[in-house]
Enzyme design. Sequence first.
Site, PDB file in Angstrom:
ATOM      1  N   ASP A   1       0.877  -1.170   0.000  1.00 23.36           N
ATOM      2  CA  ASP A   1       0.000   0.000   0.000  1.00 23.36           C
ATOM      3  C   ASP A   1       0.918   1.225   0.000  1.00 23.36           C
ATOM      4  O   ASP A   1       2.138   1.100   0.158  1.00 23.36           O
ATOM      5  CB  ASP A   1      -0.912  -0.005   1.240  1.00 23.36           C
ATOM      6  CG  ASP A   1      -1.892   1.158   1.235  1.00 23.36           C
ATOM      7  OD1 ASP A   1      -2.392   1.505   0.144  1.00 23.36           O
ATOM      8  OD2 ASP A   1      -2.153   1.742   2.301  1.00 23.36           O
ATOM      9  N   SER A   2       0.303   2.397  -0.101  1.00 25.15           N
ATOM     10  CA  SER A   2       1.098   3.618  -0.013  1.00 25.15           C
ATOM     11  C   SER A   2       1.579   3.860   1.418  1.00 25.15           C
ATOM     12  O   SER A   2       2.559   4.552   1.631  1.00 25.15           O
ATOM     13  CB  SER A   2       0.252   4.809  -0.458  1.00 25.15           C
ATOM     14  OG  SER A   2      -0.912   4.890   0.356  1.00 25.15           O
TER      15      SER A   2
ATOM     16  N   GLY B   1      -3.632   8.373  -4.000  1.00 31.35           N
ATOM     17  CA  GLY B   1      -4.982   8.643  -4.500  1.00 31.35           C
ATOM     18  C   GLY B   1      -5.179   9.922  -5.272  1.00 31.35           C
ATOM     19  O   GLY B   1      -6.209  10.115  -5.906  1.00 31.35           O
TER      20      GLY B   1
ATOM     21  N   CYS C   1      -4.232  -2.174  -1.509  1.00 29.28           N
ATOM     22  CA  CYS C   1      -4.436  -0.785  -1.910  1.00 29.28           C
ATOM     23  C   CYS C   1      -5.528  -0.761  -2.972  1.00 29.28           C
ATOM     24  O   CYS C   1      -5.350  -1.312  -4.067  1.00 29.28           O
ATOM     25  CB  CYS C   1      -3.130  -0.225  -2.469  1.00 29.28           C
ATOM     26  SG  CYS C   1      -3.341   1.403  -3.223  1.00 29.28           S
TER      27      CYS C   1
ATOM     28  N   THR D   1      -6.575   1.787  -4.657  1.00 31.15           N
ATOM     29  CA  THR D   1      -6.233   2.658  -5.781  1.00 31.15           C
ATOM     30  C   THR D   1      -5.452   1.866  -6.833  1.00 31.15           C
ATOM     31  O   THR D   1      -5.735   1.951  -8.037  1.00 31.15           O
ATOM     32  CB  THR D   1      -5.415   3.864  -5.279  1.00 31.15           C
ATOM     33  OG1 THR D   1      -6.134   4.486  -4.201  1.00 31.15           O
ATOM     34  CG2 THR D   1      -5.179   4.875  -6.360  1.00 31.15           C
TER      35      THR D   1
ATOM     36  N   GLU E   1      -2.619   9.430   7.896  1.00 32.99           N
ATOM     37  CA  GLU E   1      -1.160   9.259   7.929  1.00 32.99           C
ATOM     38  C   GLU E   1      -0.537  10.148   9.007  1.00 32.99           C
ATOM     39  O   GLU E   1       0.463   9.783   9.617  1.00 32.99           O
ATOM     40  CB  GLU E   1      -0.547   9.596   6.557  1.00 32.99           C
ATOM     41  CG  GLU E   1      -0.779   8.524   5.507  1.00 32.99           C
ATOM     42  CD  GLU E   1       0.049   7.249   5.734  1.00 32.99           C
ATOM     43  OE1 GLU E   1       1.190   7.348   6.202  1.00 32.99           O
ATOM     44  OE2 GLU E   1      -0.479   6.151   5.446  1.00 32.99           O
TER      45      GLU E   1
ATOM     46  N   CYS F   1     -11.029   2.306   0.478  1.00 33.75           N
ATOM     47  CA  CYS F   1      -9.597   2.636   0.614  1.00 33.75           C
ATOM     48  C   CYS F   1      -9.178   1.946   1.897  1.00 33.75           C
ATOM     49  O   CYS F   1      -9.890   2.024   2.908  1.00 33.75           O
ATOM     50  CB  CYS F   1      -9.400   4.145   0.717  1.00 33.75           C
ATOM     51  SG  CYS F   1      -7.750   4.628   1.286  1.00 33.75           S
ATOM     52  N   THR F   2      -8.029   1.285   1.866  1.00 40.02           N
ATOM     53  CA  THR F   2      -7.647   0.477   3.037  1.00 40.02           C
ATOM     54  C   THR F   2      -7.300   1.324   4.261  1.00 40.02           C
ATOM     55  O   THR F   2      -7.196   0.796   5.371  1.00 40.02           O
ATOM     56  CB  THR F   2      -6.482  -0.469   2.694  1.00 40.02           C
ATOM     57  OG1 THR F   2      -5.415   0.299   2.099  1.00 40.02           O
ATOM     58  CG2 THR F   2      -6.940  -1.550   1.734  1.00 40.02           C
ATOM     59  N   HIS F   3      -7.128   2.625   4.070  1.00 38.94           N
ATOM     60  CA  HIS F   3      -6.952   3.492   5.238  1.00 38.94           C
ATOM     61  C   HIS F   3      -8.275   3.696   6.001  1.00 38.94           C
ATOM     62  O   HIS F   3      -8.265   4.002   7.192  1.00 38.94           O
ATOM     63  CB  HIS F   3      -6.457   4.883   4.813  1.00 38.94           C
ATOM     64  CG  HIS F   3      -4.995   4.969   4.465  1.00 38.94           C
ATOM     65  ND1 HIS F   3      -4.464   4.444   3.316  1.00 38.94           N
ATOM     66  CD2 HIS F   3      -3.955   5.551   5.131  1.00 38.94           C
ATOM     67  CE1 HIS F   3      -3.157   4.710   3.277  1.00 38.94           C
ATOM     68  NE2 HIS F   3      -2.829   5.381   4.366  1.00 38.94           N
TER      69      HIS F   3
HETATM   70  N1  DGL Z   1      -4.787   2.869   0.982  1.00 41.99           N
HETATM   71  C1  DGL Z   1      -4.808   3.061  -0.428  1.00 41.99           C
HETATM   72  C2  DGL Z   1      -6.112   2.686  -1.040  1.00 41.99           C
HETATM   73  O1  DGL Z   1      -6.678   1.710  -0.585  1.00 41.99           O
HETATM   74  C3  DGL Z   1      -4.111   4.294  -0.968  1.00 41.99           C
HETATM   75  C4  DGL Z   1      -4.449   5.590  -0.317  1.00 41.99           C
HETATM   76  C5  DGL Z   1      -3.584   6.739  -0.855  1.00 41.99           C
HETATM   77  O2  DGL Z   1      -2.365   6.636  -0.795  1.00 41.99           O
HETATM   78  O3  DGL Z   1      -4.159   7.715  -1.373  1.00 41.99           O
HETATM   79  O4  DGL Z   1      -6.596   3.268  -1.974  1.00 41.99           O
END
Ligand code: DGL
Length: 274
Positions: A9-10, A42, A72, A74, A147, A179-181
């Site tokens: 992921d990012s 993103g 991720c 994205t 983050e 989004c995994t965040h």
């Molecule tokens: N966590 C990622 C996702 O699921 C990327 C979020 C990002 O870096 O913008 O999309």
Amino acid sequence: MSILVGLFDSGLGGLTVLRQIHATYPHSRCLFLGDTARVPYGQRSVEEIRTIAAEVVHWLKGQGVGVLVMACNTSNALALDVAVAEAGVPVVGLIDSVAAQLQSDRVGVLATPATAASGAYRRTIQASRPLAKVVEVGCPAFVPHIEAGDLDAPALRAAATQAVAPLLEANVDTVVLGCTHYPMLRPLLQELLPEGVMLIDPAEAAVQRLGPLLASLGDSPEADLGGDAVFPTDVRSRLCVTGCALDFAAAATPWLGHCPSVQQVDLRSTERAF
Ligand code: DGL
């Protein structure tokens, strides 16, 4: 033979997927790459997202991963074909996994701007539920706040209130955390949505697919590497980042329940991290 599960992921978001894998398969062995030098993904162009995915998956492949789990959305939305071609091993996606399990025709999706603009969730959900109404909302402010560990910021609450407005208007009964965040914002989002609206984390559906896949590939993790610790990251798994390892370890601590050891890596290097 124990198969190494690769995921990337990012940044912190991928940990929600890693947590899920460890909770479901306590003996799994994972290699996680947080591309923190380039977070967030993103707001990047499609071309950048695809180039980055190719680089990261190439590195993971060089580390010997036997299965890749997209951690991720994205990258999943915009570069799944790149990841599949580069990985040369089975790839488990988030979007197709959750779409196959959805039981609603009034679905909201909260995601990064790139994922929302791609329409990947709408297309994939409507492939099996043609009558489904899918409202995708891009949320540019969420990842930077997460983050930064800034979950109580009034600006985040305002952004979340704005993001859920079109979902309330469309009267959705299911909201996909695309989004995994975003599972890290579950309490806030649940508070802003009417009671009874179901929040879905696609990682749950993806991780359910991982077990049978590993078994079909002949995975048999030895049981002598750390017993049944609740989250044996440092024994079973390795966390790597492209940015500052100490910062990531500190930011990851609340999400993992302990301070993990984290290694900074250079994606151009072929040196084994695990
Ligand atoms: N966590 C990622 C996702 O699921 C990327 C979020 C990002 O870096 O913008 O999309």
